[in-house]
Design a protein around this motif. Structure first.
Motif, PDB file in Angstrom:
ATOM      1  N   ILE A 172      36.673  37.633  38.456  1.00 52.79           N
ATOM      2  CA  ILE A 172      35.227  37.822  38.602  1.00 52.79           C
ATOM      3  C   ILE A 172      34.633  37.812  37.189  1.00 52.79           C
ATOM      4  CG2 ILE A 172      33.404  39.322  39.502  1.00 52.79           C
ATOM      5  CD1 ILE A 172      35.536  40.771  41.149  1.00 52.79           C
TER       6      ILE A 172
ATOM      7  N   GLN B  34      26.366  44.128  42.683  1.00 55.20           N
ATOM      8  CA  GLN B  34      27.237  45.294  42.455  1.00 55.20           C
ATOM      9  C   GLN B  34      28.070  45.607  43.705  1.00 55.20           C
ATOM     10  OE1 GLN B  34      24.883  48.655  41.425  1.00 55.20           O
ATOM     11  NE2 GLN B  34      26.638  49.830  40.682  1.00 55.20           N
TER      12      GLN B  34
ATOM     13  N   ARG C 237      30.682  42.872  44.165  1.00 60.04           N
ATOM     14  CA  ARG C 237      31.790  43.027  43.215  1.00 60.04           C
ATOM     15  C   ARG C 237      32.796  44.060  43.737  1.00 60.04           C
ATOM     16  NH1 ARG C 237      32.524  42.417  37.486  1.00 60.04           N
ATOM     17  NH2 ARG C 237      30.470  41.627  37.011  1.00 60.04           N
TER      18      ARG C 237
ATOM     19  N   ILE D  58      27.333  36.712  39.153  1.00 58.14           N
ATOM     20  CA  ILE D  58      28.759  36.643  38.836  1.00 58.14           C
ATOM     21  C   ILE D  58      29.315  35.323  39.368  1.00 58.14           C
ATOM     22  CG2 ILE D  58      29.242  39.137  38.766  1.00 58.14           C
ATOM     23  CD1 ILE D  58      30.267  38.942  41.653  1.00 58.14           C
TER      24      ILE D  58
ATOM     25  N   ASP E   4      31.110  37.923  34.724  1.00 53.95           N
ATOM     26  CA  ASP E   4      29.656  38.030  34.593  1.00 53.95           C
ATOM     27  C   ASP E   4      29.163  36.635  34.258  1.00 53.95           C
ATOM     28  OD1 ASP E   4      29.338  40.737  35.018  1.00 53.95           O
ATOM     29  OD2 ASP E   4      29.908  41.195  32.950  1.00 53.95           O
TER      30      ASP E   4
ATOM     31  N   GLU F 265      36.851  43.319  44.792  1.00 51.03           N
ATOM     32  CA  GLU F 265      38.024  43.996  44.193  1.00 51.03           C
ATOM     33  C   GLU F 265      39.142  44.163  45.234  1.00 51.03           C
ATOM     34  OE1 GLU F 265      38.077  44.662  41.027  1.00 51.03           O
ATOM     35  OE2 GLU F 265      35.967  44.771  40.416  1.00 51.03           O
TER      36      GLU F 265
END
Ligand SMILES: C[C@H](CCC(=O)NCCS(=O)(=O)O)[C@H]1CC[C@H]2[C@@H]3[C@H](O)C[C@@H]4C[C@H](O)CC[C@]4(C)[C@H]3C[C@H](O)[C@]12C
Length: 324
Positions: free
Chosen positions: A160, A113, A116, A149, A162, A120
């Motif tokens: 990106i 998390q 990710r 990911i 999953d 961004e």
């Protein structure tokens, strides 16, 4: 070609095969918390999460191929030739050179998390490490015990995905690899029913017939299917020995033997090493093409508050345990 995989029992395991025709001079490297990472555009990180992984050390700088950090996050770079596209540095983004991506994430993220969120803001730049070490065309898998990911920097920007299977190989792009799995809905670890039709009395003359149709070749698309099937059907005990053993068997499903992948001029792509990291315990296990005995380096046996890299050249050559 290369393959990466994740596996969860009591602990979470992350690793890869590295398939190529030559080695750069791979070493298991521990970057302790105060080892200074000098990023080309993002300044210097003086204090960070400790990292252990496989790397080529150039001029004192660990160029990681795959690694985990002390928080249980793992990351690996695999060839993505012809599809990877990196950019010039731009303002307003975190500009990180391709060879810096692994330490950039593992030095500061404790989870997928968090990774990710950092990605961004990321622009992966086409800055080479040096004239001798040009940019490597890669894509990456990032995983923790809660998920994985895949990150691909392509012409139209960073994607990106999953990664619900927790495996990755090389081309084609991840979306296509996942779509291709639809073609294998029918394969199973169970003995198949006779659905052929016409009342033909077809026999199950062998065990393992549920897997018929799984591709056996070494192409990256076929390895993706095979390793996904193996991982998804994997069963093992929860102990460290049972988990590590099973992990090496999962990646064994895509092992490359010398001679089967001819890349020309009498060179063959082979599985140079296979790694398995216990991300909870910070242990890096590996085998090499010539050494099937599992070797391990435990980051917690090192001074993780240090400033210097700790380097372990790979143990090469078979270690045969004579019984008489
Ligand atoms: C060759 C390795 C990938 C293996 C692989 O995916 N093989 C598949 C072959 S195929 O195309 O699909 O046929 C990659 C993985 C990590 C790479 C290394 C890391 O990115 C770290 C540095 C980065 C520098 O830019 C180049 C040297 C290098 C030290 C890289 C050399 C090489 O490109 C490595 C070792």
């Amino acid at each position: 070609m290369c393959t990466a995989a994740t596996y969860k029992t009591k602990d979470f395991y992350f690793g890869r095969t590295l398939d190529y025709e030559f080695s750069y001079g791979d070493e298991v490297v521990v970057a302790p918390r105060r080892f200074p990472f000098h990023f080309r555009y993002m300044g210097m990180t003086e204090s960070h999460y400790a990292i252990i992984g496989m790397a080529y050390v150039a001029g004192g700088c660990p160029l990681f191929y795959d690694a985990i950090n002390e928080k249980g996050l793992g990351m690996a770079g695999l060839n993505f030739v012809g599809n990877a596209d990196y950019k010039e540095p731009v303002s307003g983004k975190d500009n990180v050179a391709q060879f810096e991506f692994i330490p950039w994430i593992l030095s500061q993220c404790a989870s997928v998390q968090e990774a990710r969120a950092l990605i961004e803001r990321l622009n992966i730049t086409n800055t080479p490490f040096s004239a001798e070490l040009p940019v490597a065309e890669l894509h990456w898998i990032i995983a923790d015990r809660d998920g994985a990911i895949t990150v691909e920097s392509m012409k139209d920007g960073i994607r990106i995905y999953d990664n619900p299977v927790g495996v990755m190989t090389n081309n084609p792009p991840f979306e296509k690899q996942m779509f291709n799995l639809n073609n294998y809905r029918h394969v199973s670890s169970k003995t198949p029913q006779n659905t052929f039709g016409g009342g033909l009395p077809l026999d199950t003359y062998s065990r393992g017939m549920g897997g018929m149709g799984l591709p056996g070749d070494l192409s990256s698309q076929s390895r993706f299917v095979r390793v996904a099937f193996t991982k998804m059907n994997s069963v093992s005990g929860e102990s460290e020995a049972e988990s590590v053993s099973q992990f090496f068997h999962i990646l064994g499903s895509v092992d490359q033997q010398r001679g089967c992948c001819d890349v020309g001029e009498k060179e063959y792509e082979i599985t140079l090493y296979t790694s398995c990291c216990n991300t909870d315990k910070g242990i890096y296990y590996y085998t090499t093409y010539e050494n099937h005995q599992i070797t391990a380096v435990d980051m917690h046996r090192e001074d993780l508050d240090g400033r210097e890299l700790v380097r372990y050249p790979l143990v090469l050559g078979e270690q045969i345990n004579w019984q008489n």
